[in-house]
Design a protein around this motif. Structure first.
Motif, PDB file in Angstrom:
ATOM      1  N   ARG A  53     107.522  72.120  -8.931  1.00 21.72           N
ATOM      2  CA  ARG A  53     108.973  71.904  -8.994  1.00 21.72           C
ATOM      3  C   ARG A  53     109.294  70.566  -8.340  1.00 21.72           C
ATOM      4  O   ARG A  53     108.716  70.205  -7.323  1.00 21.72           O
ATOM      5  CB  ARG A  53     109.707  73.006  -8.190  1.00 21.72           C
ATOM      6  CG  ARG A  53     109.628  74.402  -8.763  1.00 21.72           C
ATOM      7  CD  ARG A  53     110.616  74.600  -9.889  1.00 21.72           C
ATOM      8  NE  ARG A  53     111.991  74.267  -9.570  1.00 21.72           N
ATOM      9  CZ  ARG A  53     112.898  75.122  -9.097  1.00 21.72           C
ATOM     10  NH1 ARG A  53     112.584  76.372  -8.864  1.00 21.72           N
ATOM     11  NH2 ARG A  53     114.139  74.730  -8.868  1.00 21.72           N
ATOM     12  N   ASP A  54     110.246  69.839  -8.905  1.00 18.39           N
ATOM     13  CA  ASP A  54     110.549  68.509  -8.355  1.00 18.39           C
ATOM     14  C   ASP A  54     110.992  68.558  -6.887  1.00 18.39           C
ATOM     15  O   ASP A  54     110.670  67.677  -6.104  1.00 18.39           O
ATOM     16  CB  ASP A  54     111.567  67.757  -9.230  1.00 18.39           C
ATOM     17  CG  ASP A  54     112.950  68.382  -9.225  1.00 18.39           C
ATOM     18  OD1 ASP A  54     113.094  69.551  -8.798  1.00 18.39           O
ATOM     19  OD2 ASP A  54     113.892  67.699  -9.654  1.00 18.39           O
ATOM     20  N   ASP A  55     111.688  69.654  -6.531  1.00 18.44           N
ATOM     21  CA  ASP A  55     112.219  69.762  -5.164  1.00 18.44           C
ATOM     22  C   ASP A  55     111.120  69.815  -4.107  1.00 18.44           C
ATOM     23  O   ASP A  55     111.350  69.505  -2.939  1.00 18.44           O
ATOM     24  CB  ASP A  55     113.077  71.027  -5.040  1.00 18.44           C
ATOM     25  CG  ASP A  55     114.026  71.161  -6.205  1.00 18.44           C
ATOM     26  OD1 ASP A  55     115.194  70.810  -6.057  1.00 18.44           O
ATOM     27  OD2 ASP A  55     113.569  71.588  -7.299  1.00 18.44           O
TER      28      ASP A  55
HETATM   29 ZN    ZN Z   1     114.581  71.005  -8.925  1.00 23.10          ZN
END
Ligand code: ZN
Ligand code: ATP
Length: 216
Positions: A53-55
């Protein structure tokens, strides 16, 4: 145990995923998707791609679980500033968007001071609160994890602060962008400490190749 392959964290699926893999390919890397969903292997260089996930990318890179990463500047800037931060190597020219204040009543917005005492819904509370502080404005931030654009219709907030590229989502919800809070694009980041001796030259070569295809 020291790793022998450089680890590059990329968004698994979403707006940056395809463009991130395209960047690797245009830098001459041959991406082997194999059977492992979490890890892709580069066949012609000692590099593995960690798909997440990008986060989670800034934390993975700051902690050294990944050596390099590709993430939106907006996600990087939203990190709690007290935590150890990854370092930005360069901007990549894709994933462009802007974090903007948008309101149903455009005429009432004459500048940041118009936000005084207003409830603002956003997924970017840290960036927004730094923006408000810089303008000496006190507003109430409502933190939402998605579908921020419906907040005014729900009566949850009067205005929103949301990522915009074409503006179509805002428009569909009767909102008009009135103020840019930050411009964003994908950035290449690195761990905030030197890499192990075996991996440093691999990272250097990779960054040079990316620089070569990004500069054009
Ligand atoms: Zn995200
Ligand atoms: P994940 O499942 O990895 O958490 P996500 O839903 O948080 O994904 P995406 O919507 O895929 O994230 O967006 C990833 C990044 O793409 C954003 O953080 C931003 O930098 C960039 N981006 C470009 N255009 C837009 C846009 N119109 N809206 C949102 N993000 C955009």
């Amino acid at each position: 145990m020291t790793r022998e392959r450089l680890r590059l964290a990329l968004q698994k699926s979403g707006r940056l995923a395809d463009a991130s893999l395209d960047l690797l390919r245009s830098a001459g890397l041959s991406v082997n998707k194999g059977a492992n969903d979490l890890l892709y292997r580069i066949d012609n260089a000692p590099i593995d791609v960690l798909r997440v996930r990008d986060d989670d990318i800034p934390t993975l890179v700051a902690d050294g679980v990944a050596d390099l990463g590709v993430v939106g500047l907006n996600v990087l800037e939203e990190r709690d500033s007290a935590a150890r931060a990854p370092e930005e190597i360069m901007r990549l020219g894709f994933g462009r968007c802007a974090l903007k204040i948008a309101t149903p009543d455009k005429a009432a917005y004459e500048g940041p001071y118009a936000l005084d005492g207003v409830r603002i819904a956003t997924s970017y509370p840290h960036i927004l609160s730094r923006f408000l502080d810089a303008h000496g404005v006190k507003a109430e931030i409502v933190h939402m994890h998605g579908a921020v654009e419906v907040a005014p219709r729900l009566g949850l907030a009067q205005v929103v602060c949301d990522l915009v590229s074409t503006g179509a989502t805002l428009e569909a919800n009767g909102l008009k962008p009135v103020q840019t809070v930050m411009e964003s694009e994908a950035v290449l980041i690195r761990a905030p400490r030197p890499l192990p001796a075996a991996l440093a030259p691999v990272a250097e070569r990779f960054v040079e190749r990316v620089r070569g295809v990004t500069a054009s």
